[in-house]
Scaffold this motif. Structure first.
Motif: not given
Length: 464
Positions: A301-330
């Motif tokens: 059982v792999s209970a290692t969590g999940f990660r976000p899939d941002h591919r649907i937003l790839a054509e938009l200008r996002l500001a994501l933290d390089p470590g957490t992949a959360a918005p940079v201010a968050l």
């Protein structure tokens, strides 16, 4: 921008439907696109799991106000719902209201979001140009224009791999038929898969606790069931949580249950284990960390969590933290490298904004790879975001949420070196004879949570 255009909400889970309810309350037009065939599809993937937090922490104000206008009542505010309860007793009635029903399209998977006639490179007029949302359903592909986009699609579609380097362990793909990601229904639907088998659980969050607790219960009923728990921490002290001092008492009870199973020898914890490879042998599947090998198992059982899939937003200008992949201010507010005690304050539109104005990632997906998300946090996010879209900037900037305390705040443990964050808020753990930490009663801060157990004795989570 044309004010008559809808605000597209991606995902009809609790945070997505809360966003729709707030939009209606503000006189804005929502359109909710849900990939699943029914609302709450993500929660139904862990339907058997009971949540850590009671009903009153899991229902949004605007959503409940809409429901109450049609005779719905929250029957037991202090009761603990399962994923199925949330989907069937809260989300389904909410989606069926005459206000929301015509504005929800299930079986509609969003595959891309862009600006209308503006690719990611184009600057001119960008902020005043509507969004183009492309989705696919049983009839094919469709495009719709939107004045804003709220992505509440969650993270459950992209599980983390088990490898310690963020990549799949060598051989992970070859044994995929024996691996389940997340929280299988060990005592229900999936019982035959695990009864009497040797099982490896990988991960150290509350999802792992749920599975371990159910497997330990199963071991008492099905002779031959053996459980090995692999986690990267050098001890289990850090991960067991607040125990009796946790204000979300069911979460604390789950940690105490795991402690008891460990002390009784029902669970075997392999600490400091960094999974590098999985090998199929004549004796079973063997997990390795360099030269160190765990006992052969039949199922994982792999209970290692999940990660976000941002591919649907790839054509938009996002500001994501390089470590957490959360918005940079968050990101600095939720980064587990900085907030080991989970001291995350409520936040809203200011922390969720991106260079492309009008697009917001909310709910569990907004946390990127960081854990410990509370539904209440998501509801506060969408309240603030919707106020901002409506032009009520004063309301968007207000904080209208007080989070429950976890009961424990420990930011340095014996297994951590000098590079760990300093202990800013409470005393170190007290260690008992079994080497498991007991937290001081005075140590309390606001925190989030992860997913929990399917049984009342070890109830669990708050997931988006």
């Amino acid at each position: 921008m044309n004010a008559s255009l809808p605000v597209v909400v991606i995902g009809a889970g609790p945070v997505g439907l809360a966003a729709a309810a707030h939009l209606l309350e503000r006189g804005l037009e929502p359109l909710v696109l849900e990939a699943g065939e029914r609302v709450g599809a993500g929660m139904l993937s862990w339907a058997h799991v009971r949540m850590f937090s009671p009903w009153r922490y899991n229902v949004d104000r605007a959503a409940s106000a809409l429901l109450e206008r049609h005779g719905w009542r929250l029957e037991d505010p202090e009761g603990f719902p399962t994923g199925a309860d949330m989907a069937e007793r809260y989300l389904a009635p909410l989606a069926a209201t005459p206000e929301l029903a015509p504005r929800i399209r299930t079986g509609s998977r969003v595959i891309a979001v862009s600006r209308w006639r503006r690719d990611r490179m184009k600057d001119a007029g960008r902020a005043d140009t509507p969004f183009l949302v492309r989705y696919v359903d049983s009839r094919g592909e469709h495009d719709i224009r939107a004045r804003a986009v709220i992505d509440a699609s969650g993270t459950t579609s992209l599980p983390n791999p088990m490898g310690a380097s963020g990549l799949p362990a060598r051989g992970e793909a070859a044994v995929a038929a024996h691996v389940v990601h997340g929280m299988p229904d060990v005592l229900g639907r999936d019982r035959d898969r695990y009864a009497g088998r040797r099982v490896l659980v990988v991960g150290s969050g509350h999802s792992a606790f749920n599975v371990l607790n159910d497997l330990a219960t199963l071991a008492g009923e099905a002779p031959g069931t053996r459980i090995v728990w692999a986690l990267r921490r050098a001890t289990v002290a850090r991960v067991l949580g607040g125990g009796e001092h946790d204000q979300l008492r069911e979460r604390g009870a789950l940690g105490l249950a795991i402690k008891r199973w460990l002390e009784a020898g029902v669970l075997r914890a392999e600490t400091g284990f960094h999974l590098e490879s999985l090998e199929r042998t004549d004796e079973g599947i063997v997990a390795r960390d360099g030269e160190r090998a765990l006992p052969p198992v039949d199922e994982i059982v792999s209970a290692t969590g999940f990660r976000p899939d941002h591919r649907i937003l790839a054509e938009l200008r996002l500001a994501l933290d390089p470590g957490t992949a959360a918005p940079v201010a968050l990101a600095p507010l939720i980064d587990p490298n900085l907030h080991s005690c989970g001291s995350v304050r409520p936040h809203g539109i200011a922390e969720l904004a991106h260079p492309d104005p009008g697009v917001y990632i909310v709910g569990m997906k907004s946390y990127g790879r960081a854990p410990t998300f509370l539904l209440l946090t998501g509801y506060e996010q969408v309240r603030s975001v919707v106020a901002g879209i409506a032009g009520d900037h004063a309301a968007a900037a207000r904080v209208e949420l007080v989070l429950p305390e976890t009961g424990v705040c420990i930011t340095r443990f014996a297994d951590e070196g000098e590079g760990a964050p300093p202990n800013r808020c409470c005393a170190p753990p007290l260690t008992d004879s079994a080497g498991l930490a007991e937290a001081p009663a005075s140590a309390t801060v606001g925190c989030g949570t992860g997913c929990g157990s399917g049984r009342p004795a070890a109830s669990a989570a708050c997931c988006a």
